[in-house]
Design an enzyme around this catalytic site. Sequence first.
Site, PDB file in Angstrom:
ATOM      1  N   TYR A 202      33.736  31.573  38.959  1.00 56.56           N
ATOM      2  CA  TYR A 202      32.727  32.527  38.446  1.00 56.56           C
ATOM      3  C   TYR A 202      33.415  33.853  38.135  1.00 56.56           C
ATOM      4  O   TYR A 202      33.272  34.414  37.052  1.00 56.56           O
ATOM      5  CB  TYR A 202      31.617  32.719  39.478  1.00 56.56           C
TER       6      TYR A 202
ATOM      7  N   LYS B 182      34.219  36.047  34.429  1.00 54.50           N
ATOM      8  CA  LYS B 182      33.916  37.452  34.147  1.00 54.50           C
ATOM      9  C   LYS B 182      35.154  38.162  33.608  1.00 54.50           C
ATOM     10  O   LYS B 182      35.112  38.901  32.626  1.00 54.50           O
ATOM     11  CB  LYS B 182      33.408  38.170  35.409  1.00 54.50           C
TER      12      LYS B 182
ATOM     13  N   GLY C 200      16.062  37.011  33.770  1.00 58.48           N
ATOM     14  CA  GLY C 200      16.622  36.857  35.127  1.00 58.48           C
ATOM     15  C   GLY C 200      16.362  38.102  35.983  1.00 58.48           C
ATOM     16  O   GLY C 200      15.683  39.043  35.559  1.00 58.48           O
TER      17      GLY C 200
ATOM     18  N   SER D 129      31.481  42.148  36.781  1.00 60.05           N
ATOM     19  CA  SER D 129      31.292  42.122  38.230  1.00 60.05           C
ATOM     20  C   SER D 129      32.488  42.724  38.945  1.00 60.05           C
ATOM     21  O   SER D 129      33.625  42.614  38.467  1.00 60.05           O
ATOM     22  CB  SER D 129      31.106  40.662  38.683  1.00 60.05           C
TER      23      SER D 129
END
Length: 334
Positions: free
Chosen positions: A150, A154, A12, A126
């Site tokens: 999301y 995390k 990625g 994050s």
Amino acid sequence: MKETVLLTGGAGFIGSHIAVELLQRDYDVVIADDLSNSRPDVPERIEKITGRAPVFYRMDVSDRQALDRVFRAHDIAAAVHLAGYKAVGESVQKPLAYYRNNLDTTLALLEVMADHGVHRLIFSSSATVYGNAEAPCREDMPTGGCTNPYAWTKLMIEQILRDAAKADPSLAAVCLRYFNPVGAHESGLIGELPNGIPNNLMPYITQTAAGIRRELTVFGNDYPTPDGTGVRDYIHVVDLARGHAAALDYSRSHPGWEAINLGTGRGSSVLEIVETFQRVNGVAVPHRIGPRRPGDLPTCYAATDKAARLLHWHAEKDLADMCRDSWRWQQSQQ
Ligand code: WQD
């Protein structure tokens, strides 16, 4: 002694830059990636940059049997866990897919690492785990108040790692809290590959400058910031990759759980980014002011003292580098 590092999600945007940095530091690199957020030619591009080929497995990282085969085939010294879905907006539409994928990949990896006596894990966390905390975000601040699935995945994974490290004192689990990664390797061979219409600012800017998008909408200019537009801590992806190499060194002699910010410690506004991009690249970015995007914070940037103290690392590249390298990558896509 040469070490082999497994990069889950290593094909990625972030992972490919980490692969380059590690190969250039004489690590052997094994990439496990399902290519849901990348392209099959990334491993060969990594080889083109470094002159060294990563081993690449196209696989579902939540597949324990497949992971076990990788750990049997290679003497993995440490893992960098980047595999996971990462689109904030999509996570609101498909929460179960996000919880299933992001948690299952993590649990499968931890179980197989334990089976093979691998005790070092660097996790791609994050800044969104801070919720709407007052900037600068410090690692000892409370986390939570996440505004989307999301971000919750995390934070949940950070908790899983805390508990795993408590149960196994030999486990080194370093959670690296990314701020806003942008830019690309100076070669123009690897960079961000957004699926569809970019959610993030920089790819939207580069596609607008390239004429792919008609104009950039600035999401609000009535925030309590110097020019009214959102302020974020943009960090060059190569600096971010170098932070991972430093965290791998740290994990060799520091078992236990740790969270460390990877940011520059500087906040830049949307209009500052647009202006810098136009100036350093000599291109126009047509833009207009639109309404705020729901859930956006006015200001978010990192406290960077812990990364300096523990990792002896700090970001070195500036906004001009980020804008120049992003534009070169965009132009290489035409
Ligand atoms: C940056 C600024 C927007 C697009 C997100 C995730 C975070 C991480 C990084 C994965 C904000 C403004 C944006 C546009 C705009 N992702 N903007 N017009 O929201 O800070 O963070 O990406 O790990 O988890 O939350 O990044 O790039 O979306 O926005 O004005 O078309 O640009 O309002 O102020 P964000 P972003």
